[in-house]
Write a protein that holds these residues in place. Structure first.
Motif, PDB file in Angstrom:
ATOM      1  N   ARG A  92       0.902  -0.822  -0.074  1.00  0.00           N
ATOM      2  CA  ARG A  92      -0.061   0.515  -0.356  1.00  0.00           C
ATOM      3  C   ARG A  92       0.993   1.262   0.141  1.00  0.00           C
ATOM      4  N   GLU A  96       0.764   4.115  -2.497  1.00  0.00           N
ATOM      5  CA  GLU A  96       0.551   5.310  -2.688  1.00  0.00           C
ATOM      6  C   GLU A  96       1.652   6.628  -3.252  1.00  0.00           C
ATOM      7  N   GLN A  99       1.615   6.857  -7.080  1.00  0.00           N
ATOM      8  CA  GLN A  99      -0.100   8.006  -7.186  1.00  0.00           C
ATOM      9  C   GLN A  99       0.383   9.267  -6.845  1.00  0.00           C
ATOM     10  N   SER A 100       1.320   9.782  -5.497  1.00  0.00           N
ATOM     11  CA  SER A 100       1.600  10.544  -5.185  1.00  0.00           C
ATOM     12  C   SER A 100       2.594  11.696  -6.600  1.00  0.00           C
TER      13      SER A 100
END
Length: 361
Positions: A92, A96, A99-100
């Motif tokens: 995860r 993340e 995506q950031s």
């Protein structure tokens, strides 16, 4: 046009996506799961170098030793570099991070077909009952040991060992490795501390029998399973690349693939920055961690023949514990194996009396 379509949001897919998105490329990740990181198939045992990459916040245990159990006795090794990571949180965190950096993640979405034509890769992806065609400059297969991308590119499937894992309510501070070819015909069993729990696992033929013996008196919290791929490194072809388990970056000696997932992603990002083709990526893989993968396959073949002679090599290994502790490495297990082989001429005479005892009626 999209730059990269990445198939799979496990560690290798998310990590390489973060690197490429940071470099300014447009990246789309597709993954068939409802939740990233679930189900978890990995034990999370790594060397310090992996922690340096992914962060201390994911560490859930610090085993200080590993004991190898065999029908001819045991051997305990020490290490200050072993860590156990929370694998669900790792997946995860990396997703993340991707995506950031600007990558987009599409869950419950899977690849069903791809075709390379004139510098463009046309992929068919499916979400629910909807099928969409995506054009991209590149496709990255990060879709695990049974990779569809690998099959579509024409690479042979790796040998797959099925694994069983039980999480039991038991606190421990040591790793245990169980070798017994009478039960486990082609691999081994393990116990790895996970905070308040311990993962008991086994892989290959005889797994269920062995894990049932090891967990017979334990409170089982959950049962899991997975597969361990054993095969040659496959970097990809044309404008399609493979990373992590899909590329064969699992060690045949231990089954571990997390470090290979990360270094293959880094090698691909480096290759894209330099040349942008599978040939350069393949060169970087084979010059780097790919060498360890190839060694691990050779060592696995040797072990398949010689492991059963526990009465011979356990006494010799005991004579070399200090040296094995010095060179031992979770990510590079060939170092310990080669050290033992190199010192066999000296250790055999010293261990001869113990060897004779093991083979005496």
């Amino acid at each position: 046009m999209l730059d990269f379509l990445v198939v799979g949001a496990g560690p290798s897919g998310s990590y390489v996506s973060a690197l490429l998105a940071h470099m300014g490329f447009s990246v789309m990740i597709v993954d068939p799961k409802d939740e990233i990181g679930i189900p978890n198939h990995c034990s999370g045992l790594v060397d310090r170098r992996v922690v340096d990459i992914v962060g201390e916040d994911l560490v859930i245990d610090r085993p200080s030793s590993a004991t190898v159990f065999t029908p001819s006795g045991s051997l305990t090794l020490k290490s200050e570099r072993m860590y156990v990571l929370d694998r669900i949180s790792l997946d995860r965190k990396l997703a993340e991070k991707a995506q950031s950096e600007g990558a987009t993640l599409h869950k419950r979405t899977k690849l069903i077909a791809l075709k390379q034509e004139r510098g463009v890769v046309v992929s068919q992806i499916k979400k629910g009952s909807s099928i969409e065609s995506i054009e991209s400059r590149y496709v990255i297969g990060a879709d695990g040991p049974t990779s569809l991308v690998r099959r579509l590119l024409g690479f042979p499937r790796p040998k797959v060992l099925r694994s069983i894992q039980y999480d039991v309510r038991k606190k421990s501070h040591s790793v245990a490795i169980h070798l017994d070819r009478r039960v486990l015909k082609d691999f081994f069993a393990w116990e790895i501390p996970h905070g308040e729990e311990t993962e008991i696992g086994a892989s290959g033929q005889g797994s269920l029998e062995m894990i049932s013996l090891l967990a017979r008196n334990e409170e089982i919290v959950r049962k899991r399973g997975g597969v361990i791929p054993v095969g040659d490194v496959a970097p990809g072809s044309g404008n399609c690349f493979l990373v992590g388990d899909a590329a064969g970056m699992n060690k045949a000696t231990t089954g571990g693939g997390l470090y290979g997932s990360l270094v293959s992603g880094n090698a691909l990002a480096t290759a894209i920055a330099k040349e942008g083709d599978a040939r350069e990526y393949g060169k970087l893989l084979l010059k780097g961690f790919g060498r360890e993968i190839k060694r691990s396959i050779i060592i696995r073949n040797v072990l398949d023949f010689a492991e059963k002679y526990y009465g011979l090599w356990i006494p010799m290994a005991r004579r070399n514990v200090r040296g094995i502790n010095m060179v031992g490495d979770v990510d590079y297990p060939s170092k310990a194996f080669l050290y033992l082989i190199a010192n066999a001429p000296l250790s055999f005479p010293l261990a001869l009396s113990d060897i004779v005892k093991n083979f005496s009626p």
